[in-house]
Write a protein that holds these residues in place. Sequence first.
Motif, PDB file in Angstrom:
ATOM      1  N   THR A 219      10.393  -0.546 -16.863  1.00  0.00           N
ATOM      2  CA  THR A 219       9.623   0.224 -17.822  1.00  0.00           C
ATOM      3  C   THR A 219       8.137  -0.057 -17.615  1.00  0.00           C
ATOM      4  OG1 THR A 219       9.416   0.806 -20.165  1.00  0.00           O
ATOM      5  CG2 THR A 219       9.682  -1.527 -19.650  1.00  0.00           C
ATOM      6  N   GLY A 220       7.300   0.840 -18.112  1.00  0.00           N
ATOM      7  CA  GLY A 220       5.867   0.641 -17.978  1.00  0.00           C
ATOM      8  C   GLY A 220       5.181   1.830 -17.337  1.00  0.00           C
ATOM      9  N   GLU A 221       3.984   1.591 -16.788  1.00  0.00           N
ATOM     10  CA  GLU A 221       3.147   2.650 -16.245  1.00  0.00           C
ATOM     11  C   GLU A 221       3.809   3.334 -15.050  1.00  0.00           C
ATOM     12  OE1 GLU A 221      -1.361   3.193 -14.326  1.00  0.00           O
ATOM     13  OE2 GLU A 221      -0.670   1.223 -15.018  1.00  0.00           O
ATOM     14  N   ARG A 222       3.900   4.673 -15.105  1.00  0.00           N
ATOM     15  CA  ARG A 222       4.356   5.524 -14.000  1.00  0.00           C
ATOM     16  C   ARG A 222       5.842   5.406 -13.680  1.00  0.00           C
ATOM     17  NH1 ARG A 222      -0.138   6.351  -9.238  1.00  0.00           N
ATOM     18  NH2 ARG A 222      -1.863   6.965 -10.581  1.00  0.00           N
ATOM     19  N   VAL A 223       6.625   4.682 -14.465  1.00  0.00           N
ATOM     20  CA  VAL A 223       8.056   4.579 -14.209  1.00  0.00           C
ATOM     21  C   VAL A 223       8.829   5.014 -15.452  1.00  0.00           C
ATOM     22  CG1 VAL A 223       7.945   2.847 -12.390  1.00  0.00           C
ATOM     23  CG2 VAL A 223       7.959   2.109 -14.769  1.00  0.00           C
ATOM     24  N   THR A 224      10.126   5.290 -15.261  1.00  0.00           N
ATOM     25  CA  THR A 224      10.875   5.964 -16.313  1.00  0.00           C
ATOM     26  C   THR A 224      11.711   5.056 -17.206  1.00  0.00           C
ATOM     27  OG1 THR A 224      12.757   6.329 -14.852  1.00  0.00           O
ATOM     28  CG2 THR A 224      11.089   8.063 -14.934  1.00  0.00           C
TER      29      THR A 224
END
Length: 278
Positions: A219-224
Amino acid sequence: MTDRAAPGTTAGVVRVTVAQVAVTADHAANRQTAVDAFEVAVRAEADLLVLPEYASAYDPHGVGPEHAEPLDGPFVTLLRARSREHGIAVIAGVTLPGTDGVRAVNALVVVDGAGEIAGAYRKVHLYDAFGYRESDRLEPGPADAEPVTLQLGGLNFGVLTCYDLRFPESARRVVDAGADVLVYPAAWVAGPLKAEHWRTLLQARAIENTAVVLGVGMTGERVTGRTLLAGPDGVIGLELGDEQAFRTVEVDPAALAAVRRTNPSLANRRYTVVPSQA
């Protein structure tokens, strides 16, 4: 294949804690994240902990040799110590030094409950798609390497990584090596239709191989995120959103065997998978 079943209810059942966590370029912080995940797994009485792809270090703009650590480096050494201490196996994404001194290797390390390295899978299919070029920073693993599997309870866990999910022959090759459960740690890049692809492909790999399939997302920036467990009949037993979360699931070998008796498609097939020499 169920979410949060009570511990010790069925002989041969394997309890798996999934860690849908954010990972950063801060190696020390990522080691602490792994420690926290182990604490969750201990409380859940898990047999196996799964961390996402690139669990040792991640940069949403690309990971390369600047984040590489050897198998005897700080991250894997920590995993081995915690596994040995708690008797919990772990599968985690790591970045290893490459062979050419210029690029690194996107890998999964598999550590058994005694703290020994059971195998390291080097990602075969690099993410040169959807505007990304993983091969600029990473070198691929050998296509003909022996599949990496781990025996736990009455089940054999095989590992693949993220973009490998789009290649059904990779999954079939691991199943041919004896895997009952396919584990896909991932940093699945967000974008149009990407979450739908992730869900559909995980279910497809489960149905076509009559295998349990577990995709553990970062999880986090640019991921799903969107960690998902699909049973061998395609039924979804766990599905998360994009938030950080820990969950523990049970995988039952008896339920898997029942599906394979009803749907013997592995026995009925007429083609084999042979690694490409390209």
